[in-house]
Enzyme design. Structure first.
Site, PDB file in Angstrom:
ATOM      1  N   CYS A 188      -7.417  -0.797   1.317  1.00  0.00           N
ATOM      2  CA  CYS A 188      -6.427  -1.311   2.260  1.00  0.00           C
ATOM      3  C   CYS A 188      -7.084  -1.369   3.625  1.00  0.00           C
ATOM      4  CB  CYS A 188      -5.205  -0.391   2.300  1.00  0.00           C
ATOM      5  SG  CYS A 188      -4.042  -0.808   3.624  1.00  0.00           S
ATOM      6  N   CYS A 218      -8.368  -5.212  -9.805  1.00  0.00           N
ATOM      7  CA  CYS A 218      -7.937  -4.173 -10.734  1.00  0.00           C
ATOM      8  C   CYS A 218      -7.507  -2.968  -9.891  1.00  0.00           C
ATOM      9  CB  CYS A 218      -9.114  -3.841 -11.647  1.00  0.00           C
ATOM     10  SG  CYS A 218      -8.706  -2.683 -12.945  1.00  0.00           S
ATOM     11  N   CYS A 277      -5.255   1.101   6.415  1.00  0.00           N
ATOM     12  CA  CYS A 277      -5.338   2.564   6.445  1.00  0.00           C
ATOM     13  C   CYS A 277      -6.559   3.108   5.716  1.00  0.00           C
ATOM     14  CB  CYS A 277      -4.073   3.179   5.862  1.00  0.00           C
ATOM     15  SG  CYS A 277      -3.960   3.061   4.067  1.00  0.00           S
ATOM     16  N   CYS A 290       0.856  -1.184   0.000  1.00  0.00           N
ATOM     17  CA  CYS A 290       0.000   0.000   0.000  1.00  0.00           C
ATOM     18  C   CYS A 290       0.894   1.237   0.000  1.00  0.00           C
ATOM     19  CB  CYS A 290      -0.884  -0.005   1.241  1.00  0.00           C
ATOM     20  SG  CYS A 290      -1.827   1.531   1.445  1.00  0.00           S
ATOM     21  N   CYS A 337       0.405   3.289   3.460  1.00  0.00           N
ATOM     22  CA  CYS A 337       0.819   2.812   4.792  1.00  0.00           C
ATOM     23  C   CYS A 337       1.890   1.727   4.734  1.00  0.00           C
ATOM     24  CB  CYS A 337      -0.386   2.304   5.588  1.00  0.00           C
ATOM     25  SG  CYS A 337      -0.985   0.675   5.088  1.00  0.00           S
TER      26      CYS A 337
END
Ligand code: FE
Length: 136
Positions: free
Chosen positions: A98, A121, A101, A49, A52
């Site tokens: 995510c 995607c 976060c 991510c 984060c």
């Protein structure tokens, strides 16, 4: 609830992220296809991510979907992502975030290859990449 969940204010995110990253990850934007850093990346490694740093997708599950966005059959662990139904833009889609976060990552569709049948995607702007040998 995940113990290491990150809760930052929108002002804090605005300071940390570039305007492009903020638009995708906090305002659920979509980068133009074939424009991102990773749709055509074939290196082995881990996608994290961008907001984060949590590990999300392995290059082992990445496939060429032809869409112009990085596409994966599965996250490294289903617990790393949160799925939410998304009725924006007159479509019924499943949004991928995510879990740590809350960053918007992209959407998941049911037209993936046989292994999982899923196509995650994901926007390149929501991801970072760590090469398998540890160099990035
Ligand atoms: Fe995150």
């Amino acid at each position: 609830m995940q113990e290491d969940k990150i809760n930052k204010t929108e002002d804090e995110w605005k300071k940390e992220l570039t305007p492009e990253e903020y638009n995708i990850m906090r305002q659920k934007g979509t980068e133009a296809p074939f424009s991102g850093e990773y749709w055509n990346n074939h290196e082995k490694g881990m996608y994290v991510c961008r907001a984060c740093g949590q590990e999300l997708f392995s290059s082992d599950t990445k496939f060429d979907s032809g869409t112009g966005w990085p596409s994966f059959t599965d996250p490294i662990n289903r617990e790393k992502v949160e799925l939410k139904s998304d009725e924006s833009h007159g479509m019924l889609r499943v949004e991928v975030l995510c879990k740590r976060c809350g960053a918007h990552l992209g959407h998941v569709f049911d037209d993936g290859p046989k292994i999982s049948g899923k196509r995650y995607c994901i926007n390149s702007l929501s991801l970072g990449f760590c090469k398998e040998n540890g160099l990035s």
